[in-house]
Design an enzyme around this catalytic site. Structure first.
Site, PDB file in Angstrom:
ATOM      1  N   HIS A 186     -35.695 -41.574  19.345  1.00  0.00           N
ATOM      2  CA  HIS A 186     -35.863 -40.918  18.047  1.00  0.00           C
ATOM      3  C   HIS A 186     -36.913 -41.585  17.150  1.00  0.00           C
ATOM      4  CE1 HIS A 186     -33.081 -37.578  18.086  1.00  0.00           C
ATOM      5  NE2 HIS A 186     -32.285 -38.332  18.824  1.00  0.00           N
ATOM      6  N   THR A 245     -33.674 -36.874  36.013  1.00  0.00           N
ATOM      7  CA  THR A 245     -32.548 -37.268  36.845  1.00  0.00           C
ATOM      8  C   THR A 245     -31.755 -36.007  37.171  1.00  0.00           C
ATOM      9  OG1 THR A 245     -30.606 -38.698  37.056  1.00  0.00           O
ATOM     10  CG2 THR A 245     -31.099 -37.904  34.835  1.00  0.00           C
TER      11      THR A 245
END
Length: 193
Positions: free
Chosen positions: A165, A113
């Site tokens: 994560h 982005t």
């Protein structure tokens, strides 16, 4: 990267393509993903496993009048800079004209982005699930920096990243970002390595 772009943007224009910084970002990401495969994967919750992808299909967030869309440019690693530039221009144009198909959104492995393109400096990019990570790129600025013990004017490109994560830890993410910065500082390495 800036010098290389300046050196070649007219030649790209002659070939019917613009040479935006996004082309460099995408090539740097595709190359870095080859060395950091965890960032080119997804967590398969149903089977409780990590699925590593062996292709490099990069989604690009496009700001349109109807909101943000994330079409995917497939096989970025296999495209020349010129062909990648043409694909990016095509996908952005079709996004803004509301002419994307469902196929344009499939099989993404990583997303970029570029909120710098609308003046943003920093952001917290949101992962495009089920991908493992997203890279956010801010607006490039000329600022005072320290270079070889002197304060000089330099170009600063803010980047941020969000990761899943369950798949990727912070150390891996930083090594990935460092490699991207190396490629952007020396774009010839994108062609030779």
């Amino acid at each position: 990267m800036i010098q290389t772009r300046n050196d070649y943007k007219e030649k790209f224009k002659e070939q019917g393509a613009g040479l935006s910084f996004l082309v460099f970002f995408m090539k740097a990401v595709a190359n870095a993903l080859q060395e950091h495969s965890a960032l080119n994967s997804e967590y398969d919750e149903k089977n409780n496993r990590i699925a590593h992808k062996r292709y490099y299909n990069i989604g690009i967030a496009v700001d349109t009048d109807d909101g943000l869309v994330v079409p995917v440019v497939k096989d970025v690693d296999k495209l020349s800079f010129l062909n990648l530039s043409k694909k990016i221009n095509d996908v952005i144009s079709r996004a803004r004209d509301r002419k994307l198909t469902l196929d344009d959104f499939k099989d993404g492995t990583f997303t970029i982005t570029n909120y710098g393109s609308i003046g943003g400096m920093f952001g917290v990019p949101v992962i495009n699930y089920p991908q493992a990570a997203i890279l956010g790129i801010g607006r490039m600025l000329r600022k005072p920096i320290v270079y070889v013990d002197e304060v000089v004017v330099g170009n600063v490109l803010p980047m941020s990243m969000s990761v899943d994560h369950r798949i990727v830890d912070g150390g891996e993410a930083v090594r990935f970002l460092n490699l991207i910065m190396q490629y952007l500082n020396d774009p010839v390495a994108l062609l030779l390595l």
